[in-house]
Design a protein around this motif. Structure first.
Motif, PDB file in Angstrom:
ATOM      1  N   ALA A 102       0.857  -1.186   0.000  1.00 27.96           N
ATOM      2  CA  ALA A 102       0.000   0.000   0.000  1.00 27.96           C
ATOM      3  C   ALA A 102       0.898   1.243   0.000  1.00 27.96           C
ATOM      4  O   ALA A 102       1.375   1.669   1.053  1.00 27.96           O
ATOM      5  N   PRO A 103       1.151   1.830  -1.169  1.00 23.78           N
ATOM      6  CA  PRO A 103       2.008   3.014  -1.235  1.00 23.78           C
ATOM      7  C   PRO A 103       1.273   4.291  -0.857  1.00 23.78           C
ATOM      8  O   PRO A 103       0.069   4.421  -1.073  1.00 23.78           O
ATOM      9  N   LEU A 104       2.016   5.233  -0.290  1.00 25.57           N
ATOM     10  CA  LEU A 104       1.497   6.549   0.082  1.00 25.57           C
ATOM     11  C   LEU A 104       2.589   7.581  -0.164  1.00 25.57           C
ATOM     12  O   LEU A 104       3.705   7.440   0.343  1.00 25.57           O
ATOM     13  N   VAL A 105       2.290   8.612  -0.939  1.00 27.79           N
ATOM     14  CA  VAL A 105       3.236   9.707  -1.165  1.00 27.79           C
ATOM     15  C   VAL A 105       2.925  10.818  -0.178  1.00 27.79           C
ATOM     16  O   VAL A 105       1.793  11.318  -0.117  1.00 27.79           O
ATOM     17  N   TYR A 106       3.930  11.197   0.598  1.00 25.60           N
ATOM     18  CA  TYR A 106       3.798  12.298   1.545  1.00 25.60           C
ATOM     19  C   TYR A 106       5.013  13.196   1.386  1.00 25.60           C
ATOM     20  O   TYR A 106       6.146  12.770   1.584  1.00 25.60           O
ATOM     21  N   ARG A 107       4.744  14.440   0.988  1.00 21.34           N
ATOM     22  CA  ARG A 107       5.805  15.385   0.666  1.00 21.34           C
ATOM     23  C   ARG A 107       6.703  14.794  -0.410  1.00 21.34           C
ATOM     24  O   ARG A 107       6.221  14.427  -1.468  1.00 21.34           O
ATOM     25  N   ASP A 108       7.974  14.659  -0.152  1.00 25.39           N
ATOM     26  CA  ASP A 108       8.890  14.197  -1.205  1.00 25.39           C
ATOM     27  C   ASP A 108       9.176  12.700  -1.122  1.00 25.39           C
ATOM     28  O   ASP A 108      10.005  12.180  -1.859  1.00 25.39           O
ATOM     29  N   THR A 109       8.487  11.996  -0.242  1.00 23.53           N
ATOM     30  CA  THR A 109       8.828  10.595   0.045  1.00 23.53           C
ATOM     31  C   THR A 109       7.667   9.673  -0.290  1.00 23.53           C
ATOM     32  O   THR A 109       6.504  10.008  -0.064  1.00 23.53           O
ATOM     33  N   THR A 137      11.138   5.396   0.276  1.00 21.72           N
ATOM     34  CA  THR A 137      12.134   5.671  -0.754  1.00 21.72           C
ATOM     35  C   THR A 137      11.941   7.093  -1.261  1.00 21.72           C
ATOM     36  O   THR A 137      10.838   7.647  -1.188  1.00 21.72           O
ATOM     37  N   THR A 138      13.019   7.679  -1.766  1.00 24.17           N
ATOM     38  CA  THR A 138      12.922   8.964  -2.464  1.00 24.17           C
ATOM     39  C   THR A 138      13.422   8.837  -3.898  1.00 24.17           C
ATOM     40  O   THR A 138      13.410   9.821  -4.631  1.00 24.17           O
ATOM     41  N   ASP A 139      13.836   7.611  -4.284  1.00 27.24           N
ATOM     42  CA  ASP A 139      14.338   7.433  -5.657  1.00 27.24           C
ATOM     43  C   ASP A 139      13.808   6.174  -6.340  1.00 27.24           C
ATOM     44  O   ASP A 139      14.188   5.864  -7.466  1.00 27.24           O
ATOM     45  N   MET A 140      12.923   5.416  -5.673  1.00 24.96           N
ATOM     46  CA  MET A 140      12.302   4.200  -6.209  1.00 24.96           C
ATOM     47  C   MET A 140      13.256   3.015  -6.328  1.00 24.96           C
ATOM     48  O   MET A 140      12.867   1.956  -6.820  1.00 24.96           O
ATOM     49  N   VAL A 141      14.473   3.166  -5.881  1.00 25.61           N
ATOM     50  CA  VAL A 141      15.459   2.083  -5.971  1.00 25.61           C
ATOM     51  C   VAL A 141      15.998   1.720  -4.593  1.00 25.61           C
ATOM     52  O   VAL A 141      16.124   0.541  -4.253  1.00 25.61           O
ATOM     53  N   ASN A 142      16.328   2.715  -3.794  1.00 25.84           N
ATOM     54  CA  ASN A 142      16.860   2.472  -2.460  1.00 25.84           C
ATOM     55  C   ASN A 142      15.732   2.606  -1.440  1.00 25.84           C
ATOM     56  O   ASN A 142      15.057   3.637  -1.367  1.00 25.84           O
ATOM     57  N   TRP A 143      15.546   1.539  -0.654  1.00 25.86           N
ATOM     58  CA  TRP A 143      14.433   1.475   0.287  1.00 25.86           C
ATOM     59  C   TRP A 143      14.946   1.450   1.722  1.00 25.86           C
ATOM     60  O   TRP A 143      15.830   0.671   2.066  1.00 25.86           O
ATOM     61  N   LYS A 144      14.377   2.308   2.553  1.00 31.58           N
ATOM     62  CA  LYS A 144      14.701   2.341   3.978  1.00 31.58           C
ATOM     63  C   LYS A 144      13.646   1.560   4.744  1.00 31.58           C
ATOM     64  O   LYS A 144      12.454   1.755   4.536  1.00 31.58           O
ATOM     65  N   VAL A 190       3.533  -5.097 -17.389  1.00 40.68           N
ATOM     66  CA  VAL A 190       4.649  -5.961 -17.772  1.00 40.68           C
ATOM     67  C   VAL A 190       5.445  -6.284 -16.508  1.00 40.68           C
ATOM     68  O   VAL A 190       6.087  -5.408 -15.925  1.00 40.68           O
ATOM     69  N   GLN A 191       5.357  -7.528 -16.056  1.00 37.53           N
ATOM     70  CA  GLN A 191       6.087  -7.944 -14.863  1.00 37.53           C
ATOM     71  C   GLN A 191       7.548  -8.184 -15.214  1.00 37.53           C
ATOM     72  O   GLN A 191       7.854  -8.917 -16.154  1.00 37.53           O
ATOM     73  N   THR A 192       8.451  -7.573 -14.467  1.00 36.97           N
ATOM     74  CA  THR A 192       9.879  -7.690 -14.749  1.00 36.97           C
ATOM     75  C   THR A 192      10.645  -8.038 -13.478  1.00 36.97           C
ATOM     76  O   THR A 192      10.165  -7.832 -12.362  1.00 36.97           O
ATOM     77  N   THR A 193      11.847  -8.567 -13.671  1.00 36.81           N
ATOM     78  CA  THR A 193      12.774  -8.706 -12.548  1.00 36.81           C
ATOM     79  C   THR A 193      13.618  -7.451 -12.397  1.00 36.81           C
ATOM     80  O   THR A 193      14.163  -7.193 -11.328  1.00 36.81           O
ATOM     81  N   GLU A 194      13.717  -6.650 -13.473  1.00 39.85           N
ATOM     82  CA  GLU A 194      14.522  -5.428 -13.416  1.00 39.85           C
ATOM     83  C   GLU A 194      13.881  -4.353 -12.575  1.00 39.85           C
ATOM     84  O   GLU A 194      14.557  -3.509 -11.979  1.00 39.85           O
ATOM     85  N   GLY A 195      12.542  -4.336 -12.509  1.00 36.35           N
ATOM     86  CA  GLY A 195      11.864  -3.313 -11.753  1.00 36.35           C
ATOM     87  C   GLY A 195      11.876  -1.973 -12.453  1.00 36.35           C
ATOM     88  O   GLY A 195      11.789  -1.908 -13.674  1.00 36.35           O
ATOM     89  N   VAL A 196      12.000  -0.896 -11.693  1.00 31.83           N
ATOM     90  CA  VAL A 196      11.933   0.458 -12.250  1.00 31.83           C
ATOM     91  C   VAL A 196      13.266   1.167 -12.062  1.00 31.83           C
ATOM     92  O   VAL A 196      14.097   0.766 -11.248  1.00 31.83           O
ATOM     93  N   LYS A 197      13.449   2.238 -12.821  1.00 35.09           N
ATOM     94  CA  LYS A 197      14.690   2.998 -12.762  1.00 35.09           C
ATOM     95  C   LYS A 197      14.639   4.055 -11.655  1.00 35.09           C
ATOM     96  O   LYS A 197      13.564   4.472 -11.234  1.00 35.09           O
ATOM     97  N   ALA A 198      15.808   4.486 -11.248  1.00 36.51           N
ATOM     98  CA  ALA A 198      15.904   5.495 -10.210  1.00 36.51           C
ATOM     99  C   ALA A 198      15.385   6.831 -10.727  1.00 36.51           C
ATOM    100  O   ALA A 198      15.536   7.156 -11.901  1.00 36.51           O
ATOM    101  N   VAL A 199      14.740   7.584  -9.841  1.00 35.68           N
ATOM    102  CA  VAL A 199      14.297   8.937 -10.147  1.00 35.68           C
ATOM    103  C   VAL A 199      15.009   9.896  -9.195  1.00 35.68           C
ATOM    104  O   VAL A 199      15.509   9.484  -8.144  1.00 35.68           O
ATOM    105  N   ARG A 200      15.060  11.154  -9.565  1.00 36.29           N
ATOM    106  CA  ARG A 200      15.721  12.118  -8.708  1.00 36.29           C
ATOM    107  C   ARG A 200      14.918  12.370  -7.444  1.00 36.29           C
ATOM    108  O   ARG A 200      13.706  12.453  -7.507  1.00 36.29           O
TER     109      ARG A 200
END
Length: 320
Positions: A36-43, A70-77, A310-320
């Protein structure tokens, strides 16, 4: 010999690059489900279930809910466990699908679990709500009792049908909750998020089984859900001109996922792109009761319909 060594090193490099690209599943140290994703401010915050069943077990074992960001869709805290069934004195059993939303300066985490047999309920599935001043907690039971109990919904004979709540806040700030296994129910909530503001309405979208996710994009309202047209589950959806319908069936957007008979949608826009979260059983020793969350891109056609995922193992690319 030198050429053989170079070839071996090149192979290792290619394998390492492939491993780095294999983002999905996005959480690999524990088994997670029901994103369940939620965007709050920049996160972007991700609220999840937590599978702890052993490889041999043949049923769910889900003691608590977890939070990631996450703030970049790749690195997760990871914030670890932030809510459990034990938070609710009236509850027992497993921590099923849940969603956290931000409203009027607070964070409300709507959860599905089971009710103890007492003066308020004869047991069965139930929906509760926890509240916090921050997206990562601490959370507490907002009202000290269940918001929905099994006795309030009689259209399905089983005791596990009041599960998988999703919350939608419309442009006029009216709050809606949708939920249910076997049939989809919806109800208006009061602005305090802890009281019902309308009768419960039942609808049955084509092939609907569970796991609804409701949102609005431009002028269209979307009801996305896990379907029972086949087993394992797929993801199908409807659209409507309002949060209350009428709903028009639009088709399948996600086929069966690897190594799990369930899947569960979570859709969000973040930093200019649309993302589709789901779970599968693709981690080593994973399966239908040891699931893992993935994310891939979601694309729309010009008329607002959703393109197949499209289900992938690569996932998504990093965003700023």
């Amino acid at each position: 010999m030198k050429n053989t060594l170079l070839a071996f090193l090149l192979l290792l490099l290619l394998l390492s690059a492939g491993a780095l690209r294999a983002q999905n599943p996005i959480i690999k140290d524990v088994f997670t489900a029901d994103p369940a994703p939620l965007v709050y401010r920049d996160t972007l915050f991700l609220y999840t279930g937590h599978d702890t069943a052993s490889v041999q077990e043949t049923n769910y074992k889900m003691p608590d809910w977890r939070i990631y960001s996450t703030t970049d869709m790749v690195n997760w805290k990871s914030y670890g466990t932030r809510l459990s069934v034990k938070t609710f004195a009236w509850a027992t059993g497993d921590a099923y699908a849940a969603q956290c939303v931000y409203h009027n300066g607070k964070f409300y985490w709507f959860v599905a679990t089971f009710h103890k047999k007492d003066d308020n309920s004869q047991g069965g599935s139930a929906i509760g709500v926890a509240v916090s001043d921050r997206p990562t907690g601490p959370f507490k039971d907002a009202i000290g009792k269940a918001l929905i109990v099994n006795e309030m919904t009689k259209d399905q004979p089983q005791s596990w049908d009041d599960i998988d709540p999703t919350i939608f806040v419309d442009d006029d700030k009216q709050v809606y909750m949708y939920w249910g296994n076997g049939s989809c129910r919806w109800v208006k909530l009061k602005d305090n998020m802890t009281e019902l503001a309308s009768p419960i309405t039942v609808l049955k979208p084509k092939n609907y089984i569970e796991g609804p996710w409701v949102y609005k994009r431009k002028k269209l309202y979307y009801l996305v859900y896990a379907s029972a047209g086949t087993k394992p589950e797929m993801i199908e959806y409807c659209t409507a001109p309002s949060a209350t319908g009428p709903w028009t069936y639009r088709g399948i957007i996600q086929e069966n996922v690897p190594n799990s008979f369930t899947t569960h949608p979570g859709i969000v826009d973040y930093k200019g792109k649309s993302y589709f979260f789901y779970h599968n059983g693709s981690l080593p020793t994973g399966g239908s009761y040891r699931r893992s969350i993935c994310v891939d891109y979601l694309h729309y056609n010009k008329d607002g319909t959703i393109q197949p995922i499209v289900q992938t193992t690569e996932g998504v690319k990093a965003v700023r």
